[in-house]
Design a protein around this motif. Structure first.
Motif, short mmCIF file in Angstrom:
data_model
loop_
_atom_site.label_atom_id
_atom_site.label_comp_id
_atom_site.label_asym_id
_atom_site.label_seq_id
_atom_site.Cartn_x
_atom_site.Cartn_y
_atom_site.Cartn_z
N UNK A 306 -33.16 41.34 49.44
CA UNK A 306 -33.99 40.28 48.85
C UNK A 306 -34.78 39.58 49.95
N UNK A 329 -26.44 45.50 39.85
CA UNK A 329 -27.25 44.29 40.06
C UNK A 329 -28.54 44.66 40.79
N UNK A 333 -32.27 44.16 39.62
CA UNK A 333 -33.17 43.37 40.46
C UNK A 333 -34.27 44.26 41.05
N UNK A 462 -42.51 31.81 44.57
CA UNK A 462 -41.11 31.55 44.19
C UNK A 462 -40.80 32.15 42.82
N UNK A 463 -39.68 32.89 42.77
CA UNK A 463 -39.28 33.51 41.50
C UNK A 463 -37.78 33.70 41.53
N UNK A 464 -37.21 34.00 40.37
CA UNK A 464 -35.78 34.19 40.25
C UNK A 464 -35.47 35.63 39.88
N UNK A 465 -34.48 36.23 40.55
CA UNK A 465 -33.98 37.56 40.17
C UNK A 465 -32.52 37.42 39.75
N UNK A 466 -32.08 38.33 38.90
CA UNK A 466 -30.69 38.26 38.50
C UNK A 466 -30.28 39.48 37.71
N UNK B 85 -33.53 29.14 49.33
CA UNK B 85 -33.06 30.15 48.37
C UNK B 85 -31.79 29.60 47.74
N UNK B 98 -32.34 29.02 37.54
CA UNK B 98 -33.51 29.13 36.65
C UNK B 98 -34.27 27.82 36.50
N UNK B 100 -34.68 25.69 39.00
CA UNK B 100 -35.18 25.30 40.31
C UNK B 100 -36.42 26.12 40.62
N UNK B 101 -37.47 25.52 41.06
CA UNK B 101 -38.67 26.29 41.38
C UNK B 101 -38.63 26.76 42.83
N UNK B 102 -37.59 27.49 43.13
CA UNK B 102 -37.46 28.07 44.47
C UNK B 102 -37.18 29.55 44.29
N UNK B 103 -37.17 30.30 45.40
CA UNK B 103 -36.63 31.65 45.37
C UNK B 103 -35.15 31.50 45.00
N UNK B 104 -34.70 32.33 44.10
CA UNK B 104 -33.31 32.19 43.68
C UNK B 104 -32.75 33.49 43.16
N UNK B 105 -31.43 33.63 43.26
CA UNK B 105 -30.74 34.81 42.75
C UNK B 105 -29.61 34.36 41.84
N UNK B 106 -29.60 34.90 40.64
CA UNK B 106 -28.48 34.71 39.72
C UNK B 106 -27.65 35.98 39.86
N UNK B 107 -26.57 35.89 40.61
CA UNK B 107 -25.89 37.13 41.01
C UNK B 107 -24.64 37.39 40.16
#
Lengths: 612, 372
Positions: A306, A329, A333, A462-466, B85, B98, B100-107
């Motif tokens: 990432x 995952x 992703x 900025x984005x979210x992965x999961x 992050x 989700x 937060x307006x940042x890079x993020x990972x829902x792992x």
């Protein structure tokens, strides 16, 4: 009485097997013999075979450690079906390996180790060295190796245990004489390795020389042999094992993209050496992290990918089991990373130091849901270098985790490697988006269906992965039924279209005919050799060896249809065969072996002839 | 997402059509940050960290307060937003990224510290926040929790402790009290709980703090301190779960009882609590006890020391809670230890200085021979 000069006989190829108790130095002996033979100009192929215990009871059958090396004046691809010469340092080693020695083969045994207690541990009632049957079937030399070594070291400043430990160099020296190998490379190596222990260096040099002289002087060694150098393509060469080649390949891939390599791992046989080799490469910005478990290692790999690094993990079958959730995952992703599986005997803990190729279906299907992943497999030790680079190339171009399959046999086995020039290797192009106006996390390239690799630190992206399903394109969490259908199909299509970027299968031999042998992974050497032996006898058999297992080469179906029969030999109970039959609807013949050891050339020849 | 996208029959051409449909939808959901940043002078505010996605936690959930505080705190750190992050595991806390307006990972459940460690070692320049819960970090994630603290990786870990499994609808957790009746323990839990502070001390953590979801000002201070600490910073946030464990931390959150039941830790200050600060903590041998300040000499009252070499004091504090003791909040421990990612990069830099990055030389290590 002075021995008359030995007769010299020339041979095309020889297989020698050194075996003894773990701790007798058989791995070192074999490695040195290999290096010397390679330097001499022979083609070589090795097969180290050692127990999984750190120290089995001394003299026991479980503790036997062996090193088989074939050397030849023509190209070879396997370490040989059966040894021509056996050097056995103790009764247990003889018990285990004598059945494989060819009739009339040379048998050198350390007479001093064949005492009552050792014989008992090996399950011998009588001393086999005194058995007329053994002397009749083989060319037996019962040599007092331990005593001769200790005597030769009378004036060296070592205790008696230290002197006895030099007996493997005696055996090596004798083997050098027997096959006309020079002593210099090993003498140089001893000086370098034991520079800080001059007494040990002196003792080892003396032992090596003494063993050599013994062959020269001893009457019973009437013949010695010469194996001339093999014709090879011009270049600079070194011996390399599969694990060494893989490590160099991964480090190279990262350099070809100007990226750090993040190797997250947990020690596991037979993959641990890759961690050790990469841990030495910090000067190349190779960052190795030894984690608390296999799951942490794959988690770390996902996180590092990432972040934009070349990220990977290496393990064996049991480790892949543990990693399956996090591999999935990465599939969700759509992040680029590599998972190396150096396969070993399974299932479960299985046979840690024995080879097998039974994790293919695990790579395809060992995860929940529809989770396609590209799978590559190396064909031999040196090939691990090229496949390692290819694995990363695929991972970043198609934005996907990639499996690279190796196995214990090629990981530990060694062969000559023609060293490439780094500047001639094709760069790996990597682009990270920067434009917020056009960026969406799951917006796909036309040709590869790859999504963009947007990395943290890039403003406005900025984005979210999961792990939850995402809406295609904008990449927000979605349970929409049509979207899920579409995303499953897209993920499958993304992997399938890798075939557009990969060479088709090109048969070695007739492009159509009676029989095609289809193989994959570390069986290449034995299958190639068997097919060529039969082709030399004008048999109509061709060979395709797969480097890509998922996707298969685009033309594979067509190629398979050009032959009456397809034979699939593999070291499992029919995994590739199952896939080929299902996918191409052909009645492929499965030939399987799960003995924890490689195919021999002759058993493959036999099976092929049976089908012709 | 609406269902206004038609079915796909597997043809790539159709995919093109639906992708452009999704693009139309995407354009209508403009990211708030793209609009705001154009207006501001470059300084970040809370709004920059709001993702615009409506949070789906239960009304009254402690997560809302925590989210608000984190969104207030991050702008104060002077770090560009793109360098943050957020990494979560699974649980109600797992939804945090989700919003937060940042890079993020829902792992994955329990695994966030592993992604955080790998990411930090790949990108030491990033500031990483791990969001986890009592189940995520102390049940399935216990192993990784131990090691990320032990290694002292420079990440910030927010542990939302509501003493229950909320997302799966009400099973007991490793921090639930013995005897707790839940759907999976109808006769009462037969398990001894652990507390995160004690576990962190055992894991040799270099920064350990506790705050409470409704202590807005206190949480802000603690989050700032955690962010500024270099090394692994653990903040346990005592959190209420309105639906499945309401009143989990009642002694701390009840406005009437708060002053009696909370011990605010401050480095260098005596440990006093109570409506009029009339009570204090004193050591009787190795045992702490509550005393009336007037009944003892001033020097007998324990003075908090965050930076003590040994965690003994922190451990004693970690055991304190109702009914006999107040619950300590604040920074239990803040010490300096070697930081994993810094040590790693130090070894890389040392090696780079000693050996040129020459691949051809590397390939030729050991014995080689030439064939002409």
């Amino acid at each position: 009485m002075i021995k008359s000069p030995s007769a010299r006989q020339e041979l095309d190829r020889v297989t020698i097997l050194f075996c003894g108790d773990s701790g007798d130095g058989m791995q070192l002996t074999g490695t040195q013999f290999t290096a010397t033979s390679a330097l001499f100009g022979n083609d070589v192929s090795t097969f180290p075979d050692y127990p999984s215990e750190i120290r089995a009871p001394a003299g026991s059958l479980a503790g036997v450690s062996a090193f088989q090396v074939a050397f030849s004046s023509s190209p070879i691809h396997t370490p040989g079906d059966r040894p021509d010469a056996l050097v056995a340092m103790n009764p247990a080693a003889l018990k285990v390996h004598l059945p494989r020695l060819k009739e009339k083969g040379i048998l050198i045994a350390n007479r001093d180790a064949f005492k009552k207690s050792n014989l008992k541990k090996a399950g011998y009632g009588e001393n086999p060295l005194e058995d007329p049957e053994v002397a009749g079937r083989f060319r037996l030399h019962a040599v007092p190796i331990t005593q001769l070594t200790v005597d030769a070291l009378a004036d060296v400043d070592l205790d008696s245990k230290g002197k006895r430990r030099c007996k493997n160099f005696f055996a090596l020296g004798l083997a050098y004489w027997l096959y006309g190998r020079p002593l210099e490379p090993t003498l140089d190596w001893i000086d370098e390795k034991f520079a800080k222990a001059p007494a040990v260096a002196k003792a080892n040099r003396r032992a090596l020389q003494t063993g050599y002289n013994y062959g020269e002087i001893e009457q019973s060694f009437a013949v010695n042999y010469m194996v001339e150098s093999a014709p090879t393509e011009a270049g600079t060469y070194r011996i390399i094992s599969g694990n060494e080649a893989a490590a160099l390949g991964f480090a190279t891939a990262a350099r070809l993209a100007d990226k750090p390599l993040i190797y997250s791992s947990y020690p596991i046989t037979p993959a641990t050496d890759v961690l050790h080799e990469l841990a030495k490469l910090k000067h190349l910005d190779v960052r190795t992290i030894q984690y608390e478990d296999e799951i942490a290692a794959i988690g770390s790999t996902v996180g590092a990918a990432f972040g934009g690094a070349f990220a990977m993990t290496g393990t064996s079958g049991p480790g892949v089991c543990l990693k399956s959730e996090a591999i999935n995952l990465a599939i969700m992703m759509e992040l680029p990373l590599v998972i190396l599986n150096v396969q070993r005997g399974g299932p479960s803990t299985g046979l840690p130091t024995k080879t097998e190729q039974s994790d293919l279906l695990q790579a395809f299907f060992g995860r929940n849901g529809e989770s396609p992943i590209p799978i590559l497999a190396a064909a031999g030790p040196a090939d691990c270098f090229d496949v390692a680079i290819e694995a990363f190339r695929i991972a970043v171009r198609h934005m996907t985790p990639v499996f690279m399959l190796s196995d214990g046999y090629i990981a530990n086995g060694a062969e000559p490697w023609r060293i490439p020039d780094f500047d001639d290797l094709e760069r790996i192009e990597v682009t990270h988006p920067t434009d917020p106006a056009t960026f969406q996390p799951y917006l796909r390239e036309e040709d590869t269906l790859a999504r963009p690799w947007a990395i943290p630190g890039t403003p406005q992206l900025e984005h979210r992965l999961g792990g939850l399903e995402k809406y295609d394109g904008i990449g927000i969490v979605s349970y929409d039924p049509h979207n899920h259908q579409r995303m499953c199909e897209l993920r499958a299509e993304k992997v399938a279209c890798i075939a557009d970027f990969v060479d088709g299968a090109a048969p070695d031999g007739p492009t159509e005919g009676d029989l095609l042998v289809l193989s994959w992974g570390g069986t290449f050497g034995a299958v190639h050799s068997a097919v060529h032996r039969l082709q030399e006898k004008d048999k109509a058999v061709a060979h395709v060896h797969l480097r890509f297992l998922n996707p298969f080469p685009g033309n594979l179906g067509e190629v398979l249809s050009n032959y009456e029969k397809v034979l699939i030999p593999e070291l499992n109970l029919g995994q590739l065969a199952l896939l080929i039959r299902a996918r191409y609807l052909i009645d492929a013949v499965s030939y399987t072996k799960v003995e924890g050891r490689p195919f021999t050339i002759s058993e493959l020849e036999e099976k092929i002839e049976e089908l012709l | 997402m609406t269902d206004d996208v038609g079915p796909v029959d597997g043809c790539l051409a159709d995919l093109q059509a639906t992708r452009s449909e999704a693009g139309r939808v995407a354009a209508s959901v403009a990211s708030p940050s793209q609009v705001d940043d154009a207006k501001l002078d470059g300084k970040l505010t809370r709004r920059d960290f709001v993702s615009g996605q409506a949070a789906r936690w239960c009304p009254g959930c402690g997560n809302y307060a925590i989210l608000a505080q984190v969104q207030q705190t991050l702008p104060k750190l002077g770090i560009p937003r793109e360098n943050f992050v957020v990494i979560s595991g699974i649980g109600c806390s797992g939804r945090f990224p989700y919003y937060m307006n940042t890079y993020a990972l829902h792992s994955l459940h329990g695994r966030a510290p592993t992604l955080a460690t790998g990411l930090k070692c790949a990108r030491p320049d990033l500031q990483i926040w791990v969001v986890t819960g009592d189940g995520d970090s102390l049940a399935i994630g216990g192993n990784h929790f131990l090691h990320v603290l032990r290694r002292n990786v420079d990440v910030n870990i927010l542990l939302f402790n509501n003493r229950i499994y909320g997302l799966t609808k009400g099973q007991y957790s490793p921090t639930s009290e013995l005897g707790k009746r839940t759907k999976s323990s109808p006769q009462g839990s037969i398990e001894n709980p652990v507390n995160p502070i004690g576990v962190a001390i055992g894991a040799e953590a270099s920064f350990i703090a506790r705050t409470v979801d409704v202590f807005q000002k206190h949480m802000s201070e603690v989050l700032l301190r955690a962010a500024k600490h270099t090394g692994a910073s653990l903040v346990e946030i005592a959190q209420n779960c309105v639906i499945f464990n309401n009143g989990a931390w009642k002694p701390l959150t009840d406005p009437d009882g708060r002053l009696e039941n909370v011990l605010y830790l401050e480095h260098g200050k005596p440990m006093r609590f109570g409506k009029k600060q009339e009570k204090g903590i004193r050591l009787n041998g190795l045992k702490p006890e509550v005393v009336n300040v007037d009944d003892v000499e001033e020097k007998e009252i324990l003075v908090h020391d965050e930076r003590a070499d040994e965690p003994t004091l922190a451990y004693l504090l970690s055991r304190m809670g109702p009914p006999d003791f107040p619950t300590p909040v604040g920074v239990f421990r803040a010490v300096d230890k070697p930081i994993y990612d810094r040590e790693l990069m130090g070894q890389i830099r040392d090696a780079e200085e000693k050996t040129p990055a020459e691949m051809n030389a590397l390939y030729r290590r050991g014995q080689t021979w030439d064939v002409k």
